[in-house]
Design a protein around this motif. Structure first.
Motif, PDB file in Angstrom:
ATOM      1  N   THR A  49      45.376  39.532  37.284  1.00  0.00           N
ATOM      2  CA  THR A  49      46.141  39.570  38.549  1.00  0.00           C
ATOM      3  C   THR A  49      46.821  38.230  38.811  1.00  0.00           C
ATOM      4  O   THR A  49      47.400  38.034  39.872  1.00  0.00           O
ATOM      5  N   THR A  50      46.721  37.303  37.863  1.00  0.00           N
ATOM      6  CA  THR A  50      47.402  36.014  38.041  1.00  0.00           C
ATOM      7  C   THR A  50      48.853  36.154  37.581  1.00  0.00           C
ATOM      8  O   THR A  50      49.234  37.171  36.999  1.00  0.00           O
ATOM      9  N   SER A  51      49.632  35.117  37.832  1.00  0.00           N
ATOM     10  CA  SER A  51      51.023  35.158  37.375  1.00  0.00           C
ATOM     11  C   SER A  51      51.161  34.646  35.941  1.00  0.00           C
ATOM     12  O   SER A  51      52.270  34.591  35.408  1.00  0.00           O
ATOM     13  N   GLY A 101      58.546  32.808  31.435  1.00  0.00           N
ATOM     14  CA  GLY A 101      58.714  31.432  31.889  1.00  0.00           C
ATOM     15  C   GLY A 101      57.413  30.739  32.241  1.00  0.00           C
ATOM     16  O   GLY A 101      57.405  29.554  32.566  1.00  0.00           O
ATOM     17  N   LYS A 102      56.299  31.474  32.244  1.00  0.00           N
ATOM     18  CA  LYS A 102      54.994  30.860  32.524  1.00  0.00           C
ATOM     19  C   LYS A 102      54.155  30.918  31.257  1.00  0.00           C
ATOM     20  O   LYS A 102      54.430  31.729  30.361  1.00  0.00           O
ATOM     21  N   SER A 103      53.114  30.093  31.211  1.00  0.00           N
ATOM     22  CA  SER A 103      52.276  30.173  30.010  1.00  0.00           C
ATOM     23  C   SER A 103      51.434  31.449  30.059  1.00  0.00           C
ATOM     24  O   SER A 103      51.311  32.099  31.091  1.00  0.00           O
ATOM     25  N   GLY A 157      41.879  36.111  38.516  1.00  0.00           N
ATOM     26  CA  GLY A 157      42.728  35.769  39.647  1.00  0.00           C
ATOM     27  C   GLY A 157      42.062  36.123  40.964  1.00  0.00           C
ATOM     28  O   GLY A 157      41.212  37.028  41.022  1.00  0.00           O
ATOM     29  N   ALA A 158      42.440  35.408  42.022  1.00  0.00           N
ATOM     30  CA  ALA A 158      41.815  35.612  43.333  1.00  0.00           C
ATOM     31  C   ALA A 158      42.835  35.498  44.455  1.00  0.00           C
ATOM     32  O   ALA A 158      42.506  35.082  45.559  1.00  0.00           O
ATOM     33  N   GLY A 159      44.090  35.905  44.194  1.00  0.00           N
ATOM     34  CA  GLY A 159      45.133  35.878  45.226  1.00  0.00           C
ATOM     35  C   GLY A 159      45.222  37.223  45.928  1.00  0.00           C
ATOM     36  O   GLY A 159      44.277  38.014  45.930  1.00  0.00           O
ATOM     37  N   GLY A 160      46.393  37.486  46.525  1.00  0.00           N
ATOM     38  CA  GLY A 160      46.589  38.720  47.294  1.00  0.00           C
ATOM     39  C   GLY A 160      46.465  39.970  46.437  1.00  0.00           C
ATOM     40  O   GLY A 160      45.858  40.966  46.851  1.00  0.00           O
ATOM     41  N   ALA A 161      47.046  39.954  45.238  1.00  0.00           N
ATOM     42  CA  ALA A 161      46.991  41.128  44.369  1.00  0.00           C
ATOM     43  C   ALA A 161      45.546  41.403  43.962  1.00  0.00           C
ATOM     44  O   ALA A 161      45.096  42.561  43.906  1.00  0.00           O
ATOM     45  N   SER A 162      44.812  40.340  43.701  1.00  0.00           N
ATOM     46  CA  SER A 162      43.407  40.483  43.331  1.00  0.00           C
ATOM     47  C   SER A 162      42.619  41.161  44.453  1.00  0.00           C
ATOM     48  O   SER A 162      41.808  42.061  44.212  1.00  0.00           O
ATOM     49  N   THR A 179      37.042  35.922  38.239  1.00  0.00           N
ATOM     50  CA  THR A 179      37.168  34.563  37.724  1.00  0.00           C
ATOM     51  C   THR A 179      38.526  34.011  38.122  1.00  0.00           C
ATOM     52  O   THR A 179      39.519  34.728  38.093  1.00  0.00           O
ATOM     53  N   ASN A 180      38.540  32.757  38.561  1.00  0.00           N
ATOM     54  CA  ASN A 180      39.783  32.161  39.036  1.00  0.00           C
ATOM     55  C   ASN A 180      39.781  30.672  38.734  1.00  0.00           C
ATOM     56  O   ASN A 180      38.735  30.021  38.769  1.00  0.00           O
ATOM     57  N   ARG A 181      40.983  30.162  38.426  1.00  0.00           N
ATOM     58  CA  ARG A 181      41.105  28.724  38.143  1.00  0.00           C
ATOM     59  C   ARG A 181      40.507  27.902  39.282  1.00  0.00           C
ATOM     60  O   ARG A 181      39.730  26.981  39.054  1.00  0.00           O
ATOM     61  N   THR A 182      40.848  28.261  40.514  1.00  0.00           N
ATOM     62  CA  THR A 182      40.292  27.559  41.674  1.00  0.00           C
ATOM     63  C   THR A 182      39.059  28.322  42.153  1.00  0.00           C
ATOM     64  O   THR A 182      39.157  29.394  42.749  1.00  0.00           O
ATOM     65  N   ARG A 183      37.903  27.770  41.854  1.00  0.00           N
ATOM     66  CA  ARG A 183      36.632  28.471  42.095  1.00  0.00           C
ATOM     67  C   ARG A 183      36.452  28.875  43.570  1.00  0.00           C
ATOM     68  O   ARG A 183      35.932  29.956  43.871  1.00  0.00           O
ATOM     69  N   ALA A 184      36.894  28.015  44.478  1.00  0.00           N
ATOM     70  CA  ALA A 184      36.673  28.289  45.911  1.00  0.00           C
ATOM     71  C   ALA A 184      37.287  29.624  46.327  1.00  0.00           C
ATOM     72  O   ALA A 184      36.767  30.318  47.201  1.00  0.00           O
ATOM     73  N   ARG A 185      38.399  30.008  45.697  1.00  0.00           N
ATOM     74  CA  ARG A 185      39.051  31.270  46.081  1.00  0.00           C
ATOM     75  C   ARG A 185      38.248  32.473  45.609  1.00  0.00           C
ATOM     76  O   ARG A 185      38.186  33.495  46.291  1.00  0.00           O
ATOM     77  N   SER A 186      37.612  32.378  44.435  1.00  0.00           N
ATOM     78  CA  SER A 186      36.766  33.513  44.007  1.00  0.00           C
ATOM     79  C   SER A 186      35.475  33.555  44.822  1.00  0.00           C
ATOM     80  O   SER A 186      34.968  34.626  45.152  1.00  0.00           O
TER      81      SER A 186
HETATM   82  P1  ATR Z   1      49.415  36.980  44.559  1.00  0.00           P
HETATM   83  O1  ATR Z   1      49.419  37.258  46.024  1.00  0.00           O
HETATM   84  O2  ATR Z   1      50.599  37.554  43.834  1.00  0.00           O
HETATM   85  O3  ATR Z   1      48.133  37.339  43.895  1.00  0.00           O
HETATM   86  P2  ATR Z   1      48.748  34.163  44.807  1.00  0.00           P
HETATM   87  O4  ATR Z   1      47.974  34.415  46.033  1.00  0.00           O
HETATM   88  O5  ATR Z   1      49.641  32.983  44.793  1.00  0.00           O
HETATM   89  O6  ATR Z   1      49.683  35.402  44.442  1.00  0.00           O
HETATM   90  O7  ATR Z   1      47.736  34.116  43.553  1.00  0.00           O
HETATM   91  C1  ATR Z   1      48.163  33.778  42.300  1.00  0.00           C
HETATM   92  C2  ATR Z   1      46.985  33.820  41.332  1.00  0.00           C
HETATM   93  O8  ATR Z   1      47.447  33.346  40.064  1.00  0.00           O
HETATM   94  C3  ATR Z   1      45.828  32.946  41.734  1.00  0.00           C
HETATM   95  O9  ATR Z   1      44.628  33.513  41.269  1.00  0.00           O
HETATM   96  C4  ATR Z   1      46.151  31.645  40.978  1.00  0.00           C
HETATM   97  O10 ATR Z   1      45.035  30.817  40.727  1.00  0.00           O
HETATM   98  P3  ATR Z   1      44.664  29.636  41.777  1.00  0.00           P
HETATM   99  O11 ATR Z   1      43.942  30.314  42.915  1.00  0.00           O
HETATM  100  O12 ATR Z   1      43.784  28.721  40.997  1.00  0.00           O
HETATM  101  O13 ATR Z   1      45.967  29.006  42.184  1.00  0.00           O
HETATM  102  C5  ATR Z   1      46.659  32.224  39.684  1.00  0.00           C
HETATM  103  N1  ATR Z   1      47.449  31.266  38.902  1.00  0.00           N
HETATM  104  C6  ATR Z   1      48.736  30.924  39.101  1.00  0.00           C
HETATM  105  N2  ATR Z   1      49.128  29.997  38.180  1.00  0.00           N
HETATM  106  C7  ATR Z   1      48.050  29.754  37.396  1.00  0.00           C
HETATM  107  C8  ATR Z   1      47.798  28.910  36.259  1.00  0.00           C
HETATM  108  N3  ATR Z   1      48.758  28.112  35.756  1.00  0.00           N
HETATM  109  N4  ATR Z   1      46.566  28.929  35.691  1.00  0.00           N
HETATM  110  C9  ATR Z   1      45.586  29.732  36.203  1.00  0.00           C
HETATM  111  N5  ATR Z   1      45.762  30.555  37.268  1.00  0.00           N
HETATM  112  C10 ATR Z   1      46.967  30.574  37.857  1.00  0.00           C
END
Ligand code: ATR
Length: 277
Positions: A194-196, A201-203, A132-137, A155-162
Motif C-alpha cells: 500500500t506504499t507508493s 519514478g520511485k524506487s 505501508g501505514a497510510g490512508g490506503a493501508s 510493516t512500515n518504514r516509520t514504525r510509529a505509524r504502524s
Molecule cells: P496514502 O494515503 O496513499 O496511503 P500516505 O498516507 O502518504 O499515502 O502513505 C504513504 C505510505 O507509503 C506510507 O506507508 C509511507 O511510509 P512512511 O509512513 O514511513 O512515510 C510509504 N512510503 C512512501 N515512500 C516510501 C519510501 N521511500 N520507503 C518506504 N515507504 C515509503
C-alpha cells in the motif's frame, strides 16, 4: 419527456490528474445515462461552503480525494461504519432532503479486485501482510479485518505509524519491523503493497521473497506501471498476482450506482478506457 440531467463529480486539490472523470464518463456513455461527472478543484478553506452548495445545484454526490478525505467526515450528517472505522470517506451522497451521507469504498474495491482475479481466495484463509501505514493501508486493513482475516501483519518504514494502526484496529494487528518483513511471509495468504514504492519514478519495494509460498496472493495498489517489480518478482516465484488498477475501478462503482441509478460493470473495456486516458 427527457430525464433530468444528473450531476456528480470529484473534489480534491490537486484534481487535474484524477482518473475518476474518465471512468465515470465511460460508464455514462456506455449506459446512455443523461449525466455529467465533473472534476472540481476545491481548497481546504472552501470545503464547507462547496458541500453546502453542490446539493443545491442539483448534484447527487461526489467522490472525495486528497486532501479532504478526513475533513469531510466532520461535515457529513451520517457516516457509514466502514468510513468511521477507516477515519476517512471517498464517496458522498446528497439525499433528497439535503443531507450528506459519507462512505468509504476503497476497502471493498480492494477486495472486489482480488475476487476478480483469484475468486477462490478468502480473507479468512490465513495471515495477511500489509506494507505501508497510510490512508490506503487503513482502508485495506479495515476491509480485511471486516472480511474475517485472522491476523494482519503491518510493516512500515516509520514504525510509529504502524503502532498507531495497532492502537486503532486492536488485537488482529501485529506490527513487524520494516527490515524484518521478509521473515513473516511463509504463512501469508496475502501480501499487499500500500506504499507508493514501485510507482513510476520511485524506487521499487524490494522485499526478499524467498520465504513466499506459491499459494500466497501478491497484490499492489500501485497501477502505474501495471506490473511493478514486486508483482514481477512474485510471479517469478509462482505466486498469483493482482495489479492495482481494479481497486480504482471497483471503488468507483458504488458511487456511480447511487448517483446515476445503474450498477456499472468493471470489465476489460473499462480497464482499456482508463489506461488510455
Ligand atoms: P496514502 O494515503 O496513499 O496511503 P500516505 O498516507 O502518504 O499515502 O502513505 C504513504 C505510505 O507509503 C506510507 O506507508 C509511507 O511510509 P512512511 O509512513 O514511513 O512515510 C510509504 N512510503 C512512501 N515512500 C516510501 C519510501 N521511500 N520507503 C518506504 N515507504 C515509503
Amino acid at each position: 419527456m427527457t430525464d433530468k440531467v444528473k450531476l456528480a463529480g470529484v473534489i480534491g486539490q490537486p484534481i487535474a490528474h484524477s482518473r475518476s472523470p474518465h471512468l465515470h464518463g465511460h460508464w455514462l456513455k456506455r449506459y446512455g445515462i443523461s449525466g455529467h461527472y465533473i472534476p472540481m478543484e476545491v481548497a481546504q478553506s472552501d470545503l464547507k461552503s462547496v458541500l453546502e452548495t453542490l446539493p443545491k445545484m442539483g448534484f447527487q454526490g461526489v467522490n472525495v480525494t486528497l486532501p479532504h478525505k478526513e475533513a469531510v467526515l466532520e461535515l457529513a450528517d451520517s457516516v457509514t461504519d466502514r468510513a468511521a472505522l477507516i477515519g476517512a470517506a471517498n464517496t458522498l451522497t446528497f439525499t433528497a432532503d439535503g443531507r450528506i451521507q459519507a462512505d468509504n469504498t476503497d476497502g471493498v474495491g480492494f477486495l472486489a479486485n482480488i475476487q476478480d482475479y483469484v475468486p477462490e481466495w478468502s480473507a479468512k484463509s490465513g495471515p495477511c501482510v500489509v506494507f505501508g501505514a497510510g490512508g490506503a493501508s487503513r482502508a485495506i486493513i479495515a476491509a480485511l479485518s471486516q472480511a474475517g482475516a485472522p491476523l494482519i501483519r503491518v510493516t512500515n518504514r516509520t514504525r510509529a505509524r504502524s503502532d498507531a494502526l495497532k492502537d486503532h484496529f486492536g488485537a488482529k494487528i501485529e506490527v513487524v519491523d520494516w527490515v524484518q518483513a521478509g521473515n513473516v511471509l511463509d504463512d501469508a495468504s496475502l501480501l499487499v503493497n500500500t506504499t507508493s514504492l514501485g510507482m513510476q519514478g520511485k524506487s521499487a519495494l524490494r522485499v526478499p521473497l524467498d520465504g513466499l509460498r506459491p499459494e500466497t496472493v501478491v497484490t499492489d495498489i500501485v497501477y502505474t506501471p501495471l506490473e511493478t517489480e514486486l508483482l514481477r518478482t512474485a510471479k517469478a516465484a509462482g505466486c498469483r498476482t493482482v495489479d492495482g488498477l481494479g481497486m480504482l475501478l471497483h471503488q468507483a462503482a458504488p458511487g456511480f450506482e447511487r448517483w446515476f441509478g445503474t450498477a456499472p460493470e468493471v470489465d476489460m473495456d473499462l480497464r482499456k478506457a482508463v489506461l488510455a486516458s
